[in-house]
Design an enzyme around this catalytic site. Structure first.
Site, PDB file in Angstrom:
ATOM      1  N   GLU A 179     -48.867 -47.796  17.731  1.00 22.19           N
ATOM      2  CA  GLU A 179     -47.972 -48.082  17.943  1.00 22.19           C
ATOM      3  C   GLU A 179     -47.057 -48.343  16.877  1.00 22.19           C
ATOM      4  O   GLU A 179     -46.232 -49.202  15.822  1.00 22.19           O
ATOM      5  CB  GLU A 179     -47.644 -49.823  18.159  1.00 22.19           C
ATOM      6  N   ASP A 401     -19.819 -21.261   7.242  1.00 21.75           N
ATOM      7  CA  ASP A 401     -19.037 -21.563   8.006  1.00 21.75           C
ATOM      8  C   ASP A 401     -17.452 -20.518   7.517  1.00 21.75           C
ATOM      9  O   ASP A 401     -17.088 -20.431   7.108  1.00 21.75           O
ATOM     10  CB  ASP A 401     -17.692 -23.330   8.202  1.00 21.75           C
ATOM     11  N   GLY A 491     -22.571 -23.147  17.763  1.00 15.78           N
ATOM     12  CA  GLY A 491     -22.892 -24.697  18.018  1.00 15.78           C
ATOM     13  C   GLY A 491     -22.305 -25.420  19.438  1.00 15.78           C
ATOM     14  O   GLY A 491     -22.116 -24.255  20.875  1.00 15.78           O
ATOM     15  N   VAL A 494     -23.849 -30.559  22.809  1.00 18.10           N
ATOM     16  CA  VAL A 494     -23.969 -31.783  24.089  1.00 18.10           C
ATOM     17  C   VAL A 494     -25.523 -32.091  23.905  1.00 18.10           C
ATOM     18  O   VAL A 494     -26.005 -31.780  23.119  1.00 18.10           O
ATOM     19  CB  VAL A 494     -25.020 -30.425  25.214  1.00 18.10           C
ATOM     20  N   GLY A 496     -28.027 -33.818  23.706  1.00 17.84           N
ATOM     21  CA  GLY A 496     -29.585 -34.295  24.359  1.00 17.84           C
ATOM     22  C   GLY A 496     -30.543 -32.545  23.311  1.00 17.84           C
ATOM     23  O   GLY A 496     -31.680 -32.698  23.639  1.00 17.84           O
ATOM     24  N   LYS A 497     -29.391 -31.575  23.215  1.00 22.52           N
ATOM     25  CA  LYS A 497     -30.125 -30.206  22.600  1.00 22.52           C
ATOM     26  C   LYS A 497     -31.134 -30.350  21.332  1.00 22.52           C
ATOM     27  O   LYS A 497     -30.119 -31.293  20.791  1.00 22.52           O
ATOM     28  CB  LYS A 497     -28.873 -29.674  22.436  1.00 22.52           C
ATOM     29  N   PRO A 498     -31.797 -29.505  21.415  1.00 19.30           N
ATOM     30  CA  PRO A 498     -32.146 -29.103  19.789  1.00 19.30           C
ATOM     31  C   PRO A 498     -31.188 -28.829  19.217  1.00 19.30           C
ATOM     32  O   PRO A 498     -30.254 -28.500  19.463  1.00 19.30           O
ATOM     33  CB  PRO A 498     -33.504 -28.279  20.345  1.00 19.30           C
TER      34      PRO A 498
END
EC number: 3.1.21.4
Length: 642
Positions: A179, A401, A491, A494, A496-498
């Site tokens: 833990e 950029d 880019g 979304v 959850g994208k790595p």
């Protein structure tokens, strides 16, 4: 009178007895040993008796016992048998490999409870262990609540992880953290628990560090931090019983065309919807015996934790460090029906939802919408650098950029623990398709920076945004500077994208076009920017620091870095969390995201280890020069001439 035949028989028996001590046991893998010798005690098991390793546990346990793998992290939900796996692995190290072990619990009281309720019953019920414990059941100096010393001379310590003194003096082969997310991130201001604990195995021939935990808050979770230090993040893929396509199990949501699905108000109707062909899979149909662990970063895979293969199927050496993720849907100790009931209960209370995400899905909890970060928080992190590149920095990355009338590039330095230092800001005005403009970008990419130790550093990796301009411009520069050094990126907003996904092969233009999970990166970076400032001379993992140089960092850059905020918006009938800049300028933030992506891909694809790099750099700078060696040989002051 004893006959010659009897004498010969007696002699043969004596010889056989004498040779018994020379017999070397046949080496067993962790799983082989556990299936043969390990038993579950009734006090702490739903199904006491002989242990039988589950399909998803095979790879994890064998990696834990694999001498070629130094570090194993397990991000887990509840009900996947982690504690039992850990005890079985510890017993294997003690009885089969004669290794000294040290197991940390979050507190001293937790360590005592673990020793009494788990370790002692395991010793009692596992004959191979009991044979090594002649003191069992009575008071003895080798039988305490902190130490079990076996007749083989092997020691097993179980200590609390809250006191710095518990991390001292012990020299062991194996260190485990149970833990880990419940540990303090800084143990009495002496360092992280894994940093202190792993010092105990540095002298071992076969050092092993095992960390496991249910995760907690994203960005500050100890097991998440440990997992991020590994290049390999493994998920358990199982074949669909209908179409045969492999996939790892996902909870999904109303908008996902895969995952657990059920009729409204009927949890008992739950099934799994295959993400490849929409096959309906019931829990009883799912066969995990042909599953395999696949790395979502590199494509590396293994079935048993012993043999590893590349994405192409070539056998490769085991990794030095590896992370596994497993959650409740794989467990035979519960049902998918119960998972649905747990989910419906969790929806009734935000705290319950957090518990569900952590303990059922085995995922970190992302704090939802918060107030916009004040740029003054970043101004409070301004410190004076002693050189262009501060002393602790060992690696430089940059993010570029692309705008229609300029390129903006920010250079970031990285120290162990992903401590970040802004090193430079360069704005190149001009049309992006003009060679003269691009030559100035070339010069910026190849610029050299003076390190505090006097050496020069160059930018190791660059992520260059192709958005807003012709991607061919960036592709050509990638090939000019090296397709691995300058990575074109786009880019992907979304959740959850790595942070970054690098393809295994080049695209048709001959470069590696990478996808950056901008929302994921911003979640991580905003959590770090919000953290309280720390003294510049105090190395702090995940700290972000800015130079006292208005040409590089001022209120303008600070405002750009905090330009976005997490907001709730209805999209397609569903509430979504989105990062919104409210039309404020955010180039500095975008460049930080790309520079961080460049760091992460360096860890994932090229096994960058900032701590190892720092140690190597320190050894390099402390190595005496030829002049100093000559002075030492001739008797200079303290061995060197001054």
């Amino acid at each position: 009178m004893i006959s010659d035949a009897q004498k010969a028989a007696n002699a043969a028996g004596a010889i056989a007895t004498g040779l018994l001590s020379l017999i070397i046991p046949v080496p067993l893998t962790t799983v082989q040993w556990a299936n043969k010798h390990y038993y579950l005690p009734k006090e702490s098991s739903y199904t006491p008796g002989r242990w039988e390793t589950l399909p998803f546990q095979v790879g994890i346990m064998n990696c834990m016992g694999n001498d070629l793998i130094r570090t194993v992290n397990l991000i887990k939900s509840a009900r996947v048998g982690y504690t039992k796996m850990l005890l079985g692995v510890e017993a294997y190290f003690i009885e089969h490999k004669s290794r000294n072990s040290l197991l940390f619990q979050p507190t001293d009281s937790a360590a005592e409870d673990f020793m009494k309720s788990h370790v002692e019953p395991t010793i009692r019920d596992v004959p191979a262990m009991l044979e090594l414990a002649p003191w069992f059941g009575r008071k003895h100096r080798d039988n305490t609540l902190t130490l079990k010393r076996f007749s083989s001379g092997v020691g097993f310590w179980c200590l609390g992880g809250a006191a710095a003194k518990n991390y001292r003096e012990k020299s062991v082969d194996v260190v485990c953290y149970d833990e880990l997310s419940s540990f303090e991130p800084d143990v009495e201001k002496e360092g992280s628990p894994t940093l202190l604990g792993d010092k105990r195995i540095e002298g071992s021939v076969w050092p092993k560090s095992i960390r496991g935990s249910t995760p907690k808050i994203k960005g500050s979770c100890q097991i998440e931090k440990a997992a991020n230090e590994s290049a390999h993040f493994m998920r358990f893929y199982v074949p669909c019983p209908h179409c045969g396509e492999e996939q790892y199990l996902k909870f999904g949501d109303d908008a996902s065309p895969f995952g657990l699905k059920w009729e409204k108000n009927k949890p008992e109707s739950v099934f799994y919807l295959c993400e490849h062909h929409g096959c309906v899979i019931h829990q009883s149909e799912l066969d995990q015996s042909n599953g395999r662990w696949i790395c979502e970063n590199t494509g590396m895979w293994t079935r048993d934790g012993l043999m590893f293969f590349s994405a192409r199927g070539d056998e490769i050496p085991p990794p030095r460090s590896i992370t596994f993720h497993i959650w409740t849907a794989y467990s035979p100790f519960t049902t998918w029906v119960q998972i649905v009931y747990d989910w419906l209960d969790a929806l009734k209370d935000p705290n319950g939802l957090k518990t569900f995400v952590n303990t059922t899905l085995g995922e970190t909890w992302e704090e939802a919408v918060g107030e916009k970060l004040d740029h003054q928080v970043l101004m409070d992190k301004v410190v004076r650098y002693t050189a262009a590149v501060p002393a602790r920095v060992v690696y430089l990355t940059a993010g570029i950029d692309s705008q229609r009338n300029r390129f903006e590039m920010y250079v970031w330095g990285w120290a162990p623990g992903e401590e970040a230092f802004l090193v430079d800001k360069i704005i190149i005005m001009g049309r992006p398709d003009e060679e003269e403009t691009l030559l100035r970008v070339d010069a910026a990419i190849n610029k050299k920076y003076r390190h505090a130790d006097g050496t020069e550093m160059t930018i190791s990796r660059v992520c260059w945004d192709i958005g807003g301009i012709d991607g061919e411009i960036v592709y050509q520069r990638s090939k000019k500077h090296g397709v691995f050094r300058v990575l074109p990126v786009k880019g992907a907003s979304v959740y959850g994208k790595p942070v970054i996904t690098m393809p295994k092969t080049r695209n048709q233009r001959g470069v590696y076009l990478c996808e950056v999970g901008t929302d994921t990166a911003k979640e991580i970076l905003y959590a770090r920017m919000k953290a309280d400032p720390t003294p510049v001379d105090e190395a702090t993992s995940y700290a972000i620091r800015f130079p006292d140089d208005p040409e590089i960092f001022s209120q303008t850059e600070a405002q750009q870095l905090v330009a976005e905020e997490l907001v709730e918006k209805w999209e397609k009938g569903k509430m979504r969390l989105l990062w919104d800049n409210k039309k404020r300028r955010n180039e500095a933030l975008d460049c930080l995201v790309y520079a961080y992506a460049a760091l992460r891909v360096s860890v994932q694809r090229w096994q960058l280890d900032l701590a190892v790099l720092a140690k190597s750099r320190e050894e390099e700078t402390t190595r005496p020069t030829l002049k100093e060696l000559a002075a030492k040989l001739s008797g200079g002051v303290n061995g060197y001439s001054r």
